[in-house]
Scaffold this motif. Structure first.
Motif, mmCIF file in Angstrom:
data_model
loop_
_atom_site.group_PDB
_atom_site.id
_atom_site.type_symbol
_atom_site.label_atom_id
_atom_site.label_comp_id
_atom_site.label_asym_id
_atom_site.label_seq_id
_atom_site.Cartn_x
_atom_site.Cartn_y
_atom_site.Cartn_z
ATOM 1 N N PRO A 87 0.818 -1.214 0.000
ATOM 2 C CA PRO A 87 0.000 0.000 0.000
ATOM 3 C C PRO A 87 0.851 1.264 0.000
ATOM 4 C CG PRO A 87 -0.750 -1.558 1.675
ATOM 5 C CD PRO A 87 0.557 -2.059 1.181
ATOM 6 N N PHE A 88 0.373 2.280 -0.677
ATOM 7 C CA PHE A 88 1.000 3.594 -0.593
ATOM 8 C C PHE A 88 0.857 4.092 0.850
ATOM 9 C CE2 PHE A 88 1.240 8.235 -1.321
ATOM 10 C CZ PHE A 88 2.419 8.276 -2.059
ATOM 11 N N PRO A 89 1.925 4.601 1.468
ATOM 12 C CA PRO A 89 1.900 4.859 2.915
ATOM 13 C C PRO A 89 1.036 6.041 3.343
ATOM 14 C CG PRO A 89 3.977 5.600 1.961
ATOM 15 C CD PRO A 89 3.256 4.860 0.886
ATOM 16 N N GLU A 90 0.542 6.830 2.406
ATOM 17 C CA GLU A 90 -0.242 8.003 2.771
ATOM 18 C C GLU A 90 -1.610 7.982 2.092
ATOM 19 O OE1 GLU A 90 1.971 11.441 1.759
ATOM 20 O OE2 GLU A 90 3.699 10.947 3.029
ATOM 21 N N GLY A 91 -2.629 8.364 2.840
ATOM 22 C CA GLY A 91 -3.963 8.489 2.283
ATOM 23 C C GLY A 91 -4.672 7.165 2.095
ATOM 24 N N GLU A 92 -5.853 7.240 1.479
ATOM 25 C CA GLU A 92 -6.684 6.058 1.240
ATOM 26 C C GLU A 92 -6.391 5.497 -0.146
ATOM 27 O OE1 GLU A 92 -11.400 4.766 1.553
ATOM 28 O OE2 GLU A 92 -10.868 6.801 0.951
ATOM 29 N N ASN A 93 -6.235 4.175 -0.206
ATOM 30 C CA ASN A 93 -5.940 3.498 -1.460
ATOM 31 C C ASN A 93 -6.961 2.389 -1.691
ATOM 32 O OD1 ASN A 93 -3.270 4.922 -1.624
ATOM 33 N ND2 ASN A 93 -2.874 3.646 0.180
ATOM 34 N N VAL A 94 -7.544 2.371 -2.876
ATOM 35 C CA VAL A 94 -8.559 1.375 -3.227
ATOM 36 C C VAL A 94 -8.243 0.805 -4.595
ATOM 37 C CG1 VAL A 94 -11.015 0.901 -3.550
ATOM 38 C CG2 VAL A 94 -10.302 2.668 -1.921
ATOM 39 N N ALA A 95 -8.201 -0.517 -4.691
ATOM 40 C CA ALA A 95 -7.965 -1.182 -5.975
ATOM 41 C C ALA A 95 -8.863 -2.411 -6.069
ATOM 42 C CB ALA A 95 -6.502 -1.584 -6.133
ATOM 43 N N ILE A 96 -9.243 -2.743 -7.292
ATOM 44 C CA ILE A 96 -10.020 -3.952 -7.574
ATOM 45 C C ILE A 96 -9.242 -4.806 -8.562
ATOM 46 C CG2 ILE A 96 -12.086 -4.838 -8.723
ATOM 47 C CD1 ILE A 96 -13.680 -2.584 -7.582
ATOM 48 N N ILE A 97 -9.209 -6.112 -8.310
ATOM 49 C CA ILE A 97 -8.555 -7.058 -9.210
ATOM 50 C C ILE A 97 -9.616 -8.009 -9.776
ATOM 51 C CG2 ILE A 97 -6.826 -8.879 -9.444
ATOM 52 C CD1 ILE A 97 -5.333 -7.685 -7.121
ATOM 53 N N LEU A 98 -9.611 -8.175 -11.087
ATOM 54 C CA LEU A 98 -10.497 -9.129 -11.755
ATOM 55 C C LEU A 98 -9.662 -10.280 -12.304
ATOM 56 C CD1 LEU A 98 -12.827 -6.745 -13.835
ATOM 57 C CD2 LEU A 98 -13.045 -7.446 -11.441
ATOM 58 N N GLU A 99 -10.101 -11.496 -12.044
ATOM 59 C CA GLU A 99 -9.440 -12.684 -12.597
ATOM 60 C C GLU A 99 -10.288 -13.267 -13.722
ATOM 61 O OE1 GLU A 99 -7.516 -15.531 -9.950
ATOM 62 O OE2 GLU A 99 -8.298 -14.385 -8.264
ATOM 63 N N MET A 100 -9.656 -13.611 -14.831
ATOM 64 C CA MET A 100 -10.391 -14.202 -15.962
ATOM 65 C C MET A 100 -9.475 -15.145 -16.720
ATOM 66 S SD MET A 100 -10.731 -10.755 -18.309
ATOM 67 C CE MET A 100 -11.761 -10.019 -17.032
ATOM 68 N N HIS A 101 -10.084 -15.973 -17.570
ATOM 69 C CA HIS A 101 -9.272 -16.904 -18.359
ATOM 70 C C HIS A 101 -9.576 -16.746 -19.834
ATOM 71 C CE1 HIS A 101 -12.998 -19.218 -17.325
ATOM 72 N NE2 HIS A 101 -12.965 -19.435 -18.619
ATOM 73 N N ASN A 102 -8.720 -17.375 -20.656
ATOM 74 C CA ASN A 102 -8.858 -17.274 -22.110
ATOM 75 C C ASN A 102 -10.057 -18.074 -22.589
ATOM 76 O OD1 ASN A 102 -6.443 -15.789 -22.271
ATOM 77 N ND2 ASN A 102 -5.241 -17.660 -22.204
#
Length: 315
Positions: A300-315
């Motif tokens: 995580p970035f050490p300052e402020g709020e951090n939000v991320a989404i990861i999507l998993e998919m296949h071929n």
């Protein structure tokens, strides 16, 4: 019914005694009894066939009922609750990161074409790229890439179903399995510094995340809808070590919705001696595409709020 069986048994005994008094041999008695024995055997065989057909019908009926969305969701919820209740008796938590119960000596992460990544020591950034170019120049070659302006319609999820139980939960304010209600309750108490990430493996939660993070139009159509999704949250969490994300599907999309995150791509298995570790900072609004050639970790970035989404998919 019982009286009829007793009567039939008495008649068999009387017949056997009659045959013995008549000095008939066992072979002669067997020949006399053969039609009756054949009839009894055929009747017993018919009963077994009927029982088998009834069992197959019931098993098929139960299978199709269990595959319906409503029933399967309730069954999965009951199973998760049962596993939580089982924890005091058997601590199964170490198994939740395993793909199977039986370990095999075969390494499923072997890549034969390590040349694909041996000169990759940085990540390209694309601003306007066609799906075919993205597929041919990056995805098919297992080359990571950052795409700008690809997740403009993504937004931070809200209004979670508090009964959902995420998978692969990791945080600095929770231990053990927890549903979303407990996660949100604890999260509201840690307002100074925290991190939490988890995978959505429940069908309903995956569908819920698709509303907030739909498949970007820049992706080639051959890629499936996301099979699993992740949420990464942090606030003023200053650490130096990277936290590994246990991906399942071969393609991962990381979208940074707020703040920043540091991501580390480590070549897997036999390619780690040929290819370099790549580190990159993902900024708000950027999307990082990674293949299963790499193990994915983040800090995580050490300052402020951090939000991320990861999507998993296949071929």
């Amino acid at each position: 019914m019982r009286a009829n069986l007793i009567t039939i048994n008495d008649e068999f005994i009387s017949f056997q005694q009659f045959c013995q008094k008549s000095k008939l041999s066992q072979r002669e008695i067997a020949l006399i009894m053969e039609p009756l024995a054949t009839a009894l055997y055929q009747n017993k065989l018919k009963q077994r066939v009927v029982y088998l057909l009834v069992f197959v019908f019931l098993a098929t009926l139960i299978y199709y009922i269990s595959t319906t969305e409503v029933v399967s969701w309730h069954l999965s919820a009951i199973g998760r609750v049962a596993l939580i209740k089982l924890l005091p008796i058997w601590n199964w938590q170490h198994l939740k990161y395993e793909r199977c119960f039986v370990r095999d000596k075969v390494d499923f992460q072997i890549f034969l074409d390590c040349e694909l990544c041996e000169i990759n020591n940085y990540i390209d950034t694309e601003y306007d790229i066609k799906p075919t170019e993205l597929d041919d120049h990056y995805i098919k070659l297992h080359k990571a890439v950052i795409v700008k302006n690809a997740i403009t319609n993504w937004k931070i999820p809200d209004d979670f179903d508090t009964e959902w139980i995420p998978c692969k939960l990791s945080s600095n304010f929770l231990t053990g399995p927890a549903d979303m209600g407990r996660i949100l309750e604890k999260l509201s108490q840690f307002k100074n510094s925290y991190f939490v990430h988890f995978q959505n493996c429940d069908r309903q939660s995956v569908k819920f995340f698709r509303m907030f993070a739909p498949k970007p139009p820049v992706l080639p159509t051959r890629l499936s809808p996301n099979q699993y999704s992740w949420l990464l949250l942090s606030l003023d969490y200053n650490v130096s070590n990277y936290k590994k994300i246990e991906l399942i599907e071969p393609i991962a999309l990381i979208g940074q919705l707020a703040g920043y995150n540091y991501f580390q791509l480590k070549p897997r298995s036999n390619c780690e001696d040929y290819c370099q570790i790549i580190e990159v900072v993902l900024e708000e609004g950027e999307m990082l595409i990674v293949s299963d050639l790499y193990d994915l970790s983040y800090r995580p970035f050490p300052e402020g709020e951090n939000v991320a989404i990861i999507l998993e998919m296949h071929n």
